[in-house]
Design an enzyme around this catalytic site. Sequence first.
Site, PDB file in Angstrom:
ATOM      1  N   HIS A 175       0.801  -1.223   0.000  1.00 14.51           N
ATOM      2  CA  HIS A 175       0.000   0.000   0.000  1.00 14.51           C
ATOM      3  C   HIS A 175       0.834   1.274   0.000  1.00 14.51           C
ATOM      4  O   HIS A 175       0.322   2.354   0.295  1.00 14.51           O
ATOM      5  CB  HIS A 175      -0.934  -0.003   1.220  1.00 14.51           C
ATOM      6  N   GLY A 210      -7.663 -12.458  17.557  1.00 14.27           N
ATOM      7  CA  GLY A 210      -8.988 -12.158  17.045  1.00 14.27           C
ATOM      8  C   GLY A 210      -9.254 -12.815  15.705  1.00 14.27           C
ATOM      9  O   GLY A 210      -8.404 -13.488  15.112  1.00 14.27           O
TER      10      GLY A 210
END
Length: 295
Positions: free
Chosen positions: A139, A266
């Site tokens: 990115h 998570g």
Amino acid sequence: MSIGQSPGAGAATPVAVCSVAMDSPTSLADFAARHPRLFVLTGAGCSTDSGIPDYRDVNGDWKRPSPVTFQAFTGDDLTRRRYWARSLVGWPIMATARPGASHRALARLEASGRVGLLLTQNVDGLHDAAGSRQTIDLHGRIDTVRCLGCERRTPRAEMQQALRSRNPAWAALEARAAPDGDADVEGLDFASFEVPACPVCGGMLKPDVVFFGESVPRERVQAAYAALNEADAVLVAGSSLMVYSGFRFVQAAVAAGKPVAAVNLGRTRADDLLALKVAQPVGDALTALAEQLAA
């Protein structure tokens, strides 16, 4: 600010992979020993120990409002002023960040020949600072500013000086740090904030990163796929994979029959595609991995 393509794009293709959730670093070392050439994909969880906040909670949901899009940044003057005002206040956190345990561990793994390519979704440059050399900044990099007119690129530090000189009162503000050099500055009149233009062509200046609504440059994607083709397996570190621009490499690996392991606290978007998941702090798990493989 945000980076990457729309997190809603694409969908996982079910394949015959055994997904086994394990929490032992020893299991991760076994995975790496069986697959000596790793394609490593990293995310924001690698940089939280360096003081850079991440984007998502343990369920993979946004912790904060959705970041600005490319279309809003380029198409709305007030949005652009707000972005640069927040960046002026938040940039010192990013500028002074130093590599953490995960960055150092991955550099060690590369130096020992275990990493074929490190593809990072982060824009902070901390893998490079830690010594990793076989890297692609998927990115882009937040430490560079790009002119959308003439494509001139300059250091973000120069932009900071220009912002401060035009907006001295803003530079004195303090605010809670947000991801990627941003800060939570709200309730002010952003219309008064002055944003410099390109000194060469007068064009619009933008961080040299991929915002939501932009596409990752094709050459980066092609180079990453080429490295993935040469890899034995994929290791995801500190990413929920909710952004499709990173998740697609996991999809491609699984479709090619390459196993994928993930270290993440998570849920991830690829949980049903993983051969191994280590639900531990990424710095701890990768440090243990580097030490075990060096033994």
